[in-house]
Scaffold this active site. Sequence first.
Site, PDB file in Angstrom:
ATOM      1  N   ARG A 101       0.852  -1.200   0.000  1.00 38.90           N
ATOM      2  CA  ARG A 101       0.000   0.000   0.000  1.00 38.90           C
ATOM      3  C   ARG A 101       0.879   1.237   0.000  1.00 38.90           C
ATOM      4  NH1 ARG A 101      -3.690   0.092   5.018  1.00 38.90           N
ATOM      5  NH2 ARG A 101      -4.439  -1.795   3.956  1.00 38.90           N
ATOM      6  N   HIS A 146       1.592  -2.297   5.592  1.00 40.37           N
ATOM      7  CA  HIS A 146       1.413  -2.569   4.163  1.00 40.37           C
ATOM      8  C   HIS A 146       2.420  -1.789   3.315  1.00 40.37           C
ATOM      9  CE1 HIS A 146      -2.313  -4.993   3.927  1.00 40.37           C
ATOM     10  NE2 HIS A 146      -2.675  -4.368   5.037  1.00 40.37           N
ATOM     11  N   ASP A 153      -3.600  -8.583   3.127  1.00 40.43           N
ATOM     12  CA  ASP A 153      -4.957  -8.886   3.577  1.00 40.43           C
ATOM     13  C   ASP A 153      -5.516  -9.973   2.664  1.00 40.43           C
ATOM     14  OD1 ASP A 153      -4.690  -6.808   5.387  1.00 40.43           O
ATOM     15  OD2 ASP A 153      -5.836  -5.381   4.183  1.00 40.43           O
ATOM     16  N   GLU A 236      -7.895  -8.130  13.206  1.00 36.94           N
ATOM     17  CA  GLU A 236      -8.375  -8.297  11.829  1.00 36.94           C
ATOM     18  C   GLU A 236      -8.022  -9.702  11.356  1.00 36.94           C
ATOM     19  OE1 GLU A 236      -7.866  -3.616  10.396  1.00 36.94           O
ATOM     20  OE2 GLU A 236      -6.404  -5.127   9.740  1.00 36.94           O
ATOM     21  N   HIS A 239      -5.583 -10.005   8.187  1.00 37.78           N
ATOM     22  CA  HIS A 239      -4.356  -9.202   8.110  1.00 37.78           C
ATOM     23  C   HIS A 239      -3.156 -10.012   8.604  1.00 37.78           C
ATOM     24  CE1 HIS A 239      -2.316  -5.112   8.669  1.00 37.78           C
ATOM     25  NE2 HIS A 239      -1.508  -5.930   9.308  1.00 37.78           N
TER      26      HIS A 239
END
Length: 260
Positions: A101, A146, A153, A236, A239
């Site tokens: 990301r 990320h 994910d 999460e 994740h």
Amino acid sequence: MSDRTPLRRLAVLGGLLLLVSGCSGRIAGPVAPGFVYLRDVAPTIRQDMRYATEYNFIGRPVPGYRAAECVLTRAAATALGKVQADLRPLGYSLKVYDCYRPVRGVRSFVAWAADPSQQAMKRVFYPRVDKTRVIELGYIASRSGHSRGSTVDLALVRLKAPRQPIYRAAAVRGTCIARRRAGRPPDNTLDFGTGYDCFDELSHTANPGVGRVALRNRALLVRVMARHGFENYDKEWWHFSLRGEPFPKRAFDFPIVPRP
């Protein structure tokens, strides 16, 4: 004039073309050494890259996602390929939602969280949470793993699962905390108790409120990922970060562009 002159001219021309291409913003591949497209390492892993679309918690494509492609460090991509090899005899495949990301994408999430006017996807992704608390509660990070390129994910799908529908944000119905057949937006994954990117306590990996089937699926995912060096984030279920990642102290901001 020597026989090498035409070759030199071709080399110079090639360099100029590369320079012009770079200036126009067109990039042939990941610009950081050590990064790869997941398709080139583990092509059978399914990809559902939500942040390149409008079907995500902010309701529009995220800055830095110019293509719906999973980009990772080579180490992380290779490890995922080993996970996939373990899963296929069981009848399952990985499906990735987000990989590397860019920092600009992380910043856009932080800005979104601070803007109370942007609530278009509340019912779908955070029906019980005040969005101004998503960073405090650990659902969004101001500095995301990320951006180091070794966090991913993902979920599990059956090998014969139907293709995932492509959604328009305005047309999505339901809420991520609903039971699978009682109002949750459909996904072709196994049942994990909530949708992906569901900002809610039900997304905590060990939360018993999701029921036995979802807990069993979460446990399988955690177990097979851990076998190949990935550690789950306990808030999460989707994740995971690679232990011993190659860039533990760096954050990258190159855009995700189409795979050549």
